[in-house]
Motif scaffolding. Sequence first.
Motif, PDB file in Angstrom:
ATOM      1  N   SER A  83       0.835  -1.193   0.000  1.00  0.00           N
ATOM      2  CA  SER A  83       0.000   0.000   0.000  1.00  0.00           C
ATOM      3  C   SER A  83       0.872   1.246   0.000  1.00  0.00           C
ATOM      4  N   PRO A  84       0.485   2.312  -0.749  1.00  0.00           N
ATOM      5  CA  PRO A  84       1.318   3.526  -0.840  1.00  0.00           C
ATOM      6  C   PRO A  84       1.296   4.301   0.460  1.00  0.00           C
ATOM      7  N   THR A  85       2.386   4.979   0.744  1.00  0.00           N
ATOM      8  CA  THR A  85       2.470   5.816   1.930  1.00  0.00           C
ATOM      9  C   THR A  85       1.943   7.209   1.619  1.00  0.00           C
ATOM     10  N   THR A  86       1.350   7.851   2.620  1.00  0.00           N
ATOM     11  CA  THR A  86       0.802   9.191   2.442  1.00  0.00           C
ATOM     12  C   THR A  86       1.594  10.176   3.287  1.00  0.00           C
ATOM     13  N   THR A  87       1.667  11.414   2.799  1.00  0.00           N
ATOM     14  CA  THR A  87       2.391  12.470   3.500  1.00  0.00           C
ATOM     15  C   THR A  87       1.405  13.411   4.155  1.00  0.00           C
ATOM     16  N   THR A  88       1.539  13.644   5.449  1.00  0.00           N
ATOM     17  CA  THR A  88       0.650  14.550   6.167  1.00  0.00           C
ATOM     18  C   THR A  88       1.018  15.988   5.830  1.00  0.00           C
ATOM     19  N   PRO A  89       0.020  16.786   5.329  1.00  0.00           N
ATOM     20  CA  PRO A  89       0.338  18.175   4.973  1.00  0.00           C
ATOM     21  C   PRO A  89       0.679  19.003   6.205  1.00  0.00           C
ATOM     22  N   VAL A  90       1.579  19.936   6.018  1.00  0.00           N
ATOM     23  CA  VAL A  90       1.980  20.823   7.112  1.00  0.00           C
ATOM     24  C   VAL A  90       0.948  21.930   7.238  1.00  0.00           C
ATOM     25  N   ILE A  91       0.361  22.060   8.413  1.00  0.00           N
ATOM     26  CA  ILE A  91      -0.675  23.062   8.652  1.00  0.00           C
ATOM     27  C   ILE A  91      -0.004  24.352   9.125  1.00  0.00           C
ATOM     28  N   SER A  92      -0.301  25.424   8.418  1.00  0.00           N
ATOM     29  CA  SER A  92       0.285  26.701   8.770  1.00  0.00           C
ATOM     30  C   SER A  92      -0.352  27.239  10.046  1.00  0.00           C
ATOM     31  N   THR A  93       0.469  27.757  10.925  1.00  0.00           N
ATOM     32  CA  THR A  93      -0.033  28.317  12.181  1.00  0.00           C
ATOM     33  C   THR A  93      -0.103  29.843  12.141  1.00  0.00           C
ATOM     34  N   THR A  94       0.105  30.422  10.960  1.00  0.00           N
ATOM     35  CA  THR A  94       0.042  31.878  10.832  1.00  0.00           C
ATOM     36  C   THR A  94      -1.387  32.356  11.043  1.00  0.00           C
ATOM     37  N   ILE A  95      -1.563  33.290  11.933  1.00  0.00           N
ATOM     38  CA  ILE A  95      -2.899  33.821  12.240  1.00  0.00           C
ATOM     39  C   ILE A  95      -3.154  35.011  11.328  1.00  0.00           C
ATOM     40  N   SER A  96      -4.215  34.926  10.534  1.00  0.00           N
ATOM     41  CA  SER A  96      -4.555  36.015   9.627  1.00  0.00           C
ATOM     42  C   SER A  96      -5.108  37.184  10.440  1.00  0.00           C
ATOM     43  N   PRO A  97      -4.839  38.403  10.010  1.00  0.00           N
ATOM     44  CA  PRO A  97      -5.329  39.570  10.751  1.00  0.00           C
ATOM     45  C   PRO A  97      -6.846  39.629  10.749  1.00  0.00           C
ATOM     46  N   GLN A  98      -7.394  40.062  11.876  1.00  0.00           N
ATOM     47  CA  GLN A  98      -8.843  40.179  11.998  1.00  0.00           C
ATOM     48  C   GLN A  98      -9.333  41.392  11.218  1.00  0.00           C
ATOM     49  N   PRO A  99     -10.505  41.282  10.576  1.00  0.00           N
ATOM     50  CA  PRO A  99     -11.041  42.440   9.852  1.00  0.00           C
ATOM     51  C   PRO A  99     -11.407  43.566  10.816  1.00  0.00           C
ATOM     52  N   TYR A 100     -11.259  44.777  10.330  1.00  0.00           N
ATOM     53  CA  TYR A 100     -11.591  45.936  11.163  1.00  0.00           C
ATOM     54  C   TYR A 100     -13.096  45.941  11.422  1.00  0.00           C
ATOM     55  N   PRO A 101     -13.510  46.215  12.643  1.00  0.00           N
ATOM     56  CA  PRO A 101     -14.950  46.162  12.961  1.00  0.00           C
ATOM     57  C   PRO A 101     -15.754  47.215  12.207  1.00  0.00           C
ATOM     58  N   GLN A 102     -17.000  46.879  11.949  1.00  0.00           N
ATOM     59  CA  GLN A 102     -17.901  47.817  11.288  1.00  0.00           C
ATOM     60  C   GLN A 102     -18.344  48.902  12.277  1.00  0.00           C
ATOM     61  N   PRO A 103     -18.595  50.108  11.775  1.00  0.00           N
ATOM     62  CA  PRO A 103     -19.020  51.193  12.684  1.00  0.00           C
ATOM     63  C   PRO A 103     -20.434  50.967  13.202  1.00  0.00           C
ATOM     64  N   SER A 104     -20.685  51.514  14.367  1.00  0.00           N
ATOM     65  CA  SER A 104     -22.017  51.427  14.991  1.00  0.00           C
ATOM     66  C   SER A 104     -22.828  52.678  14.661  1.00  0.00           C
ATOM     67  N   VAL A 105     -24.135  52.494  14.665  1.00  0.00           N
ATOM     68  CA  VAL A 105     -25.032  53.611  14.341  1.00  0.00           C
ATOM     69  C   VAL A 105     -25.224  54.489  15.575  1.00  0.00           C
ATOM     70  N   GLY A 106     -25.070  55.800  15.371  1.00  0.00           N
ATOM     71  CA  GLY A 106     -25.318  56.778  16.431  1.00  0.00           C
ATOM     72  C   GLY A 106     -26.414  57.746  16.031  1.00  0.00           C
ATOM     73  N   THR A 107     -27.040  58.349  17.025  1.00  0.00           N
ATOM     74  CA  THR A 107     -28.125  59.309  16.781  1.00  0.00           C
ATOM     75  C   THR A 107     -27.857  60.576  17.580  1.00  0.00           C
ATOM     76  N   TRP A 108     -27.981  61.750  16.893  1.00  0.00           N
ATOM     77  CA  TRP A 108     -27.726  63.028  17.532  1.00  0.00           C
ATOM     78  C   TRP A 108     -28.837  64.021  17.125  1.00  0.00           C
ATOM     79  N   ASN A 109     -29.227  64.864  18.069  1.00  0.00           N
ATOM     80  CA  ASN A 109     -30.310  65.821  17.822  1.00  0.00           C
ATOM     81  C   ASN A 109     -29.952  67.199  18.364  1.00  0.00           C
TER      82      ASN A 109
END
Length: 259
Positions: A83-109
């Motif tokens: 039976s053929p041997t298989t190679t386990t892929p190397v999993i990258s541990t690099t953490i991708s940057p988090q997306p910048y949060p969306q702005p919140s709605v404000g109300t002014w009068n």
Amino acid sequence: MFANKLLTCSALLIILLLLSNAVFSQKFISLPNVGSDASLEQANLFTSSSLTTPTSSTTGKPIITRSTSSITPPTTKTTSTESPTTTTPVISTTISPQPYPQPSVGTWNTSCIMLQMAAQLNFTYEAKGGNFTNGLYNIPNNASVEDSECKSQTTQFIHLIWGPETSKQSILMYFDKSNDTTVLSSIQIHLTLLSEDFPDAMENQTVQLIHKSDGEFKTPEKMSYHCTRVQKMNMTETLDAKQLIGWISVSHVQVEAFR
């Protein structure tokens, strides 16, 4: 007398001949029996020899099937070995940057302007190494109304501020009225780049962003403008500048001036 002797001799000769014949016949007859017994004994020896030979052969040699099974390996073992041997892929541990949060709605009068929106800035600033980079910043929904202009019937504005006392951030939004129609005329933003928001920015850096309106938020007098989709407006450093240094994106907008 002579005749009697001759008869007696003849008779005796005959008797002797008969006896000889009898003995000869007996020997002749017994010879086949002897040969037959010998032949039978020879046949028995041959038969016994031919019968005992396989017996001694069978006893002395191993069973063929047993010999075959010990030499031939099982099929499953051969399959697992090839039976053929298989190679386990190397999993990258690099953490991708988090997306910048969306702005919140404000109300002014204020007494003359009602404003509701979510706003995010995207602009260029100078980093510590002398290079220019882009930054994102959300207008906080807890900004407070610092001032407003409600006396004029041609131009009104609302002034929002936030941040620490030593470096207040601000946004001013101006509205014009003409021919019973109101429209956004300009947006002016004064932003001090604090280290907690821009750790890579050059120290004591202040950014000024200005948008000259192209007729945004246009609506009839005594009515409010309402739009939930994202609208992007270009920003420069001064009102007359041509070089863009960023933009402001607003969404969930509802505004009414000259109330």
